[in-house]
Design an enzyme around this catalytic site. Sequence first.
Site, mmCIF file in Angstrom:
data_model
loop_
_atom_site.group_PDB
_atom_site.id
_atom_site.type_symbol
_atom_site.label_atom_id
_atom_site.label_comp_id
_atom_site.label_asym_id
_atom_site.label_seq_id
_atom_site.Cartn_x
_atom_site.Cartn_y
_atom_site.Cartn_z
ATOM 1 N NE ARG A 52 -35.499 2.524 25.897
ATOM 2 C CZ ARG A 52 -36.285 2.891 26.747
ATOM 3 N NH1 ARG A 52 -37.667 2.480 26.676
ATOM 4 N NH2 ARG A 52 -36.027 4.193 27.155
ATOM 5 C CE1 TYR A 105 -29.194 -22.229 18.380
ATOM 6 C CE2 TYR A 105 -30.462 -20.682 19.311
ATOM 7 C CZ TYR A 105 -29.367 -21.110 18.622
ATOM 8 O OH TYR A 105 -28.129 -19.992 18.682
ATOM 9 C CG ASP A 178 -37.821 -21.181 17.183
ATOM 10 O OD1 ASP A 178 -37.929 -20.977 16.028
ATOM 11 O OD2 ASP A 178 -36.775 -21.262 18.081
ATOM 12 C CE LYS A 203 -30.487 -18.639 12.896
ATOM 13 N NZ LYS A 203 -30.666 -17.745 13.889
#
Length: 383
Positions: A52, A105, A178, A203
């Site tokens: 982590r 979005y 973004d 994406k």
Amino acid sequence: MTADDYGFDTLAIHAGQEPDPRTGAVVPPIYQTSTYAQDAVGAPRLGYEYSRSGNPTRDSLQECLAAIEGGRRGLAFASGLAAEDTLLRTVCRPGDHVVIPNDAYGGTYRLFAKVAERWGLDWTAVPLDDIDAVRAAFRPGHTRMIWAETPTNPLLNVADIALLAGLAHEYDALLAVDNTFASPYLQQPLAFGADVVIHSTTKYLGGHSDVVGGGLVVADTGLGDELAFHQNAMGAVNGPFDAWLTLRGIKTLGVRMDRHCDNAERIAGYLSEHPAVASVLYPGLASHPGHEVAAKQMRRFGGMVSFRAKGGPEQAMAICNRAKLFVLAESLGGVESLIEHPGQMTHLSAAGSALEVPADLVRLSVGIETVDDLLADLEQALG
């Protein structure tokens, strides 16, 4: 490796991805481990103690993200929204205020309206291509950040990054951009004054619809350190196999984006002349209100095209349902072409709000197939 010394495609293939020093493997290994043997108490080998907190495969991806965005530090997350949440809770406190796009979005809207607002974060949605509206929304002493998308999802509006950065810094605020729709190949917001770049690496960066992830890249090392602390403390990190898949996708980002753009330009032109289409939303069209700004800050205009059906919402949904080669699915940025009805799919969470999208809107993620086949599919789908 930096853009001062190497071109974009060289960075995409090599940054953070040196051959393995032990075996000479040219592809970074997948360190599929949760923990690491330590040389002594308090002496973790090369700083690795728990995945982590740090993993060599994720570190390779993070170094590559920073290089291709021209930033000082990159951070990888389990999803784009995990990256967004970590950014908000790192730089904002209850009582702070953020300016967001009025066509953001749907997942970003949901994060602000349904999660962060309950935590005490206030927000105002305005058209970010109207700098006077952005200034009017500012609350000096409380507005901590402008949150921008350019182009926006799904209406493909374009904001002037340099203007927004200047306004944010005038009020001692940050500009976060973004950059998912454009990708680092087409646009690098840090070069225009942005403080943070956000990605859904699911994406275009991953590019093959086979991995979910998110990323942040920053220009300031101090902010990068703060984000890294919260990345570890909050724990929504990118797994090693996901990091490896994303790295593999980034290697071909430049060549894929060129084909995405080639195909999208052809399709936008075709739709502009089709009698069943009321309007086409694509920054590459000279008629687009943000065309000149996009031309100033983007290499090309991207692979996303939206249009409004002249027959209204029922026709829009019928077009989506009739498409065959364009797959009816959410997400975007993969090699295959996708079609969706934002109002009923990706942006359903914004229904009934000021960010609700038009019901006659269709969004295309234009892939890299043979463009004549895509045009033929649209021809039959449009009826």
